[in-house]
Enzyme design. Structure first.
Site, mmCIF file in Angstrom:
data_model
loop_
_atom_site.group_PDB
_atom_site.id
_atom_site.type_symbol
_atom_site.label_atom_id
_atom_site.label_comp_id
_atom_site.label_asym_id
_atom_site.label_seq_id
_atom_site.Cartn_x
_atom_site.Cartn_y
_atom_site.Cartn_z
ATOM 1 N N GLU A 96 0.791 -1.227 0.000
ATOM 2 C CA GLU A 96 0.000 0.000 0.000
ATOM 3 C C GLU A 96 0.833 1.292 0.000
ATOM 4 O O GLU A 96 0.561 2.217 0.750
ATOM 5 C CB GLU A 96 -0.963 -0.008 1.198
ATOM 6 C CG GLU A 96 -1.959 -1.145 1.106
ATOM 7 C CD GLU A 96 -2.965 -1.155 2.247
ATOM 8 O OE1 GLU A 96 -4.159 -1.263 1.945
ATOM 9 O OE2 GLU A 96 -2.567 -1.067 3.411
ATOM 10 N N ASN A 97 1.837 1.307 -0.850
ATOM 11 C CA ASN A 97 2.572 2.551 -1.064
ATOM 12 C C ASN A 97 2.056 3.119 -2.380
ATOM 13 O O ASN A 97 2.317 2.552 -3.431
ATOM 14 C CB ASN A 97 4.068 2.231 -1.146
ATOM 15 C CG ASN A 97 4.880 3.401 -1.691
ATOM 16 O OD1 ASN A 97 4.433 4.554 -1.621
ATOM 17 N ND2 ASN A 97 6.046 3.098 -2.239
#
Ligand code: ACM
Length: 704
Positions: free
Chosen positions: A336-337
């Site tokens: 989740e970057n």
């Protein structure tokens, strides 16, 4: 509460003449092969144990734990004070024989066989850890008869289907106390889970003491973290039970707590404090779309991958943590970057241009590769969540799949084609509040992955509990016994998938887990007791036993999307009904069996049983209301108590042939809507008592 249904089940299983069917046993996970003979081994005061092998302190300790626990279960006084390596008598009633002592590792031989005759039990294994797995099976064979305790005679031979059978616990969002972790390890060993994955850092907290970078715990936590001494103790505790520990430090995103300690690592300057990373109060119109937009477009606290000082820092950090966590894996997160923080920093963009890195996915792959090379210096293999995968990463990076899998699981195929290995967590997220059977029926090998590819590339799977709504008080309630259904999926044959049979064994296992390992029941009562200043918990327990949380992300997102609603943060008390109830209602399962049998056979015994249960539910509100007079929280949820009473009353009327069935069904259907983030678990069965038809349980639950 178990109903007449259980009584009948147990009697038909255990008291039939001759050899029992192995199907009637309460083994979980189910062994690869089991054959029962006639006769039984009865536990009596002459019971003795001998251990034969080259010496293994951890097996000797496990045998002693087994021996003490067996005494508690059977009430029999056994003759040996305790068992030592010198107790190697081949003539003992129970002999535990093994060839070699091994360190817990992925892929070691965990097989064992049990041979039980009326006079002797032989447990044989190649390794001491295999023998420990066999002891757990033997303990589950112990059953009561009218006069004492026995094991049925027979032969079992067993080994795991997958090498990697894990449980991930997020200890960052809410801290999970050390003693709770130990109890989870005890439970894991009972169901043969061999990996404890600790999610040790996230935006909300950094949870392990660093002596090299002490600000990590000083500024990156709210004071709750594990000391290095505790980690060493935990390592020994896990290794003694044949379990490895995988530490995870979530990088480059989910890293606010690290940046709070060492802001020079950040991709943009800010006053970082451990906290949730998305600030919803910046959104003007709060809805699902605006939240999704925020998540994909907002720069979030992220490590800067372009500076050499970043890698110098992580070299020092990995070196220290590699010593503290001796097992050969280091999880670096990488989930989740969204890359926005990188795209907005001109220095990082210039770095990308200079290196010919075309986009932030490639930059993330560069970061993963650099961390891989550092970890390799310290003999660690890197694991990353699925976003870590990119065709340019080294093959020995293990990828952990977590997103709900589309039907054609192309990512798993790409990972295997890259000659990398994968751990499956898709479908095993316990924070979704799905009933156990949903996880149970989720095979780690999806239909379009070939058996050869699966053998080569799928290491196994991991249950996962994220702790936005979980703390030390409810972690055991949330994880157990559902994680055991996943443990069976990973240990037993793929063909073992009878849901009713799984539940029959799961509820019995839950008794064993509470007896030997966890404080699920104690904590349940503890939270309920906070609602009432009264010793009689029966009315609130009756209520809580028949409610379950709304499923999927609705609860978490619902709180995020409701202006003014308390969404979970580091200090959330987590004492509401949706925090305490079980995602899977045991009461509902037994009730469903009774209703199904009644609708099938129209047997009067079942009818009377069902009616008395309905009457109890209908009347529960009387005592509940008495307690509510002195309980602010019970007043808040008295609508749930009224709902239970009304619903049970409607079903009773229907059973008595009173009222209009269409109206009754409509009234029950109106109660399907959640209140206080919970739903009445018994509603489908109550509706069935009105319509005469029990609908099958849902095959899937929507995520939102
Ligand atoms: C994850 O759930 N973000 C790994």
């Amino acid at each position: 509460m178990r109903t007449i249904f259980t009584a009948l089940l147990i009697f038909t299983g255990i008291l039939s003449a001759g050899a029992q069917s192995p199907d009637s046993l309460y083994l979980l996970p189910r062994p690869q092969s089991a054959k029962l003979n006639s006769g039984r081994f009865v536990f009596a005061p002459q019971f003795t144990v001998g251990v034969q092998g080259p010496g293994s302190a951890k097996l000797t300790a496990a045998v002693n734990r087994f021996y003490i626990q067996l005494g508690k279960r059977t009430g029999v006084y056994f003759p040996q004070e305790f068992i030592t390596a010198a107790d190697n008598n081949a003539g003992a009633q129970l002999t535990v024989k093994f060839d070699r002592s091994v360190l817990p590792q992925i892929g070691i031989d965990e097989s064992y066989s049990l041979n039980i005759s009326p006079t002797k039990i032989s447990l044989t294994a190649s390794t001491d850890i295999g023998a420990m797995r066999g002891l757990e099976t033997l303990y589950q064979l112990v059953a009561p008869s009218g006069t004492g305790y026995y094991c049925p005679a027979g032969e079992i031979s067993d080994s795991p289907r997958f090498k990697w059978r894990g449980l991930m616990i997020d200890v960052a969002r809410h801290f999970i106390p050390f003693e709770v972790l130990k109890r989870n390890i005890d439970a894991m060993s009972i169901v043969k889970i061999n990996v404890l994955h600790l999610h040790l850092s996230d935006d909300e907290g950094f949870r392990v003491e660093s002596k090299v970078y002490p600000k990590l715990q000083e500024l990156g936590s709210n004071g709750y973290y594990y000391t290095q001494e505790q980690i060493k103790e935990l390592m020994n505790y896990a290794h003694d039970r044949g379990i490895i520990i995988v530490p995870e430090f979530d990088l480059p995103g989910h890293s606010t707590s690290i940046l709070a300690a060492y802001p020079f690592l950040a991709s943009y300057p800010a006053n970082y404090k451990p906290a949730r990373r998305y600030k919803l109060d910046t959104i003007k119109k709060l809805n699902l779309m605006s939240v999704m937009k925020l998540i994909s477009e907002t720069p979030t606290p992220t490590i800067d991958p372009s500076k050499e000082s970043t890698y110098t820092f992580f070299d020092g950090f990995f070196k220290e943590m590699s010593g503290l966590f001796p097992d050969p894996y280091l999880h670096i997160g990488a989930d989740e970057n969204n890359g926005v923080a990188w795209k907005q920093n001109p220095a990082i963009v210039a770095f990308m241009t200079a290196k010919g890195i075309k986009n932030t996915d490639e930059l993330q792959a560069y970061f993963v590769k650099r961390l891989h090379d550092i970890a390799q210096k310290y003999n660690k293999r890197i694991i990353g969540w699925e976003e870590a995968f990119n065709p340019s990463i080294p093959q020995d990076v293990i990828v952990q799949k977590w997103k709900p899998a589309p039907a054609a699981d192309t990512l798993v195929k790409s990972i295997i084609a890259h000659n990398s290995q994968v751990i499956i967590s898709s479908g095993y997220y316990l924070d979704m509040y799905f009933p156990a059977y949903i996880h149970y029926l989720n095979d780690p090998v999806s239909a379009n992955v070939s058996a050869a590819d699966a053998d080569k590339g799928i290491l196994g799977g991991e249950a996962a509990i994220w702790s936005e709504s979980v703390n030390g008080d409810n972690e055991e309630i949330r994880v157990w016994p559902r994680a055991a259904a996943i443990a069976e999926r990973l240990w037993s044959a793929a063909s073992v998938k009878d849901v009713d049979d799984m539940y029959r064994r799961l509820w019995m296992l839950d008794f064993e887990l509470n007896d030997r390992a966890i404080e699920e029941n104690t904590n349940y009562n503890k939270i309920l007791a906070r609602w009432v200043s009264d010793e009689d918990l029966t009315p609130v327990r009756t209520l809580a036993n028949v409610y379950t949380q709304v499923k999927g992300y609705k609860r978490l997102m619902g709180a995020m999307l409701t202006p003014g609603a308390a969404s979970p943060n580091l200090s959330s008390p987590l004492v509401n009904i949706a925090d305490v109830v079980h995602a899977d209602s045991e009461t509902d399962w037994y009730f469903r069996q009774s209703v199904a049998t009644y609708l099938d056979k129209h047997d009067d015994t079942y009818l009377q049983e069902i009616k008395s249960e309905l009457q109890r539910w209908k009347n529960n509100k009387v005592r509940f209301n008495d307690l509510a007079a002195n309980s602010p929280y019970l007043r808040q949820i008295s609508d749930l108590s009224d709902r239970l009473s009304d619903a049970a009353g409607i079903a009773l009327k229907a059973l008595n042939g009173e009222g209009n069935k269409d109206d009754q069904l409509k009234q029950l259907q109106q109660m399907e809507k959640a209140l206080h983030e919970v739903q009445l678990a018994i509603l489908p069965e109550l509706e069935a008592l009105v319509t005469g038809k029990l609908k099958p349980v849902p095959a899937v639950y929507p995520l939102f």
